[in-house]
Design a protein around this motif. Structure first.
Motif, short mmCIF file in Angstrom:
data_model
loop_
_atom_site.label_atom_id
_atom_site.label_comp_id
_atom_site.label_asym_id
_atom_site.label_seq_id
_atom_site.Cartn_x
_atom_site.Cartn_y
_atom_site.Cartn_z
N ASN A 131 2.91 6.51 5.01
CA ASN A 131 3.00 6.18 3.59
C ASN A 131 4.35 5.58 3.28
OD1 ASN A 131 4.87 8.41 2.57
ND2 ASN A 131 3.32 9.53 3.72
N TRP A 174 -0.10 4.14 1.02
CA TRP A 174 -0.37 4.77 2.31
C TRP A 174 -1.19 3.81 3.15
CZ3 TRP A 174 -2.82 6.30 -2.16
CH2 TRP A 174 -4.21 6.14 -2.20
N PRO A 185 0.84 -1.20 0.00
CA PRO A 185 0.00 0.00 0.00
C PRO A 185 0.88 1.25 0.00
CG PRO A 185 -0.03 -1.05 2.15
CD PRO A 185 0.73 -1.96 1.25
N GLY A 214 -4.56 2.06 2.18
CA GLY A 214 -4.74 2.09 0.74
C GLY A 214 -4.61 0.71 0.11
#
Length: 119
Positions: free
Chosen positions: A102, A53, A51, A56
């Motif tokens: 992130n 972030w 991901p 995500g």
């Protein structure tokens, strides 16, 4: 503090498969996102899968899309990277990473595991 230990690297012929594992310990596994990076000789470390972030969906680098699959088993505190149809250009040290926000701001790194793909 989070400790990350990768395993599963090795030497494989082109076209073969490997599955990397990353065992996490320390803080609650579910509290952070995890991804895979790699660094080939003489090159920068690149984000490969995970991901972008926390929360995500998973991103895959164009070079591995359709061949690599990232997954995580929260019950085992383990992250995986299934790598199929390996190519010599996949040769690199693969790093597991954990981040609270992130993938550009990794909070914890593993020490890496070497993957060598012979032609």
């Amino acid at each position: 503090q989070v400790q990350l230990v990768e395993s599963g690297g090795g030497l494989v012929q082109a076209g073969g498969s490997l599955r990397l594992s990353c065992a996490a310990s320390g803080r609650t596994f579910n509290n952070y996102a995890m991804g895979w990076f790699r660094q080939a000789p003489g090159k920068e470390r690149d984000f490969v899968a995970g991901p972008t972030w926390i929360g995500g969906s998973s991103y895959y680098a164009d070079s591995v899309k359709g061949r690599f699959t990232i997954s995580r088993d929260n019950a085992k505190n383990t992250l995986y990277l299934q790598m199929n149809s390996l190519k010599p250009e996949d040769t690199a040290v693969y790093y597991c990473a954990a981040y609270y926000s992130n993938a550009a701001t990794v909070n914890y790194w593993g020490k890496g595991t070497l993957v060598t793909v012979s032609s």
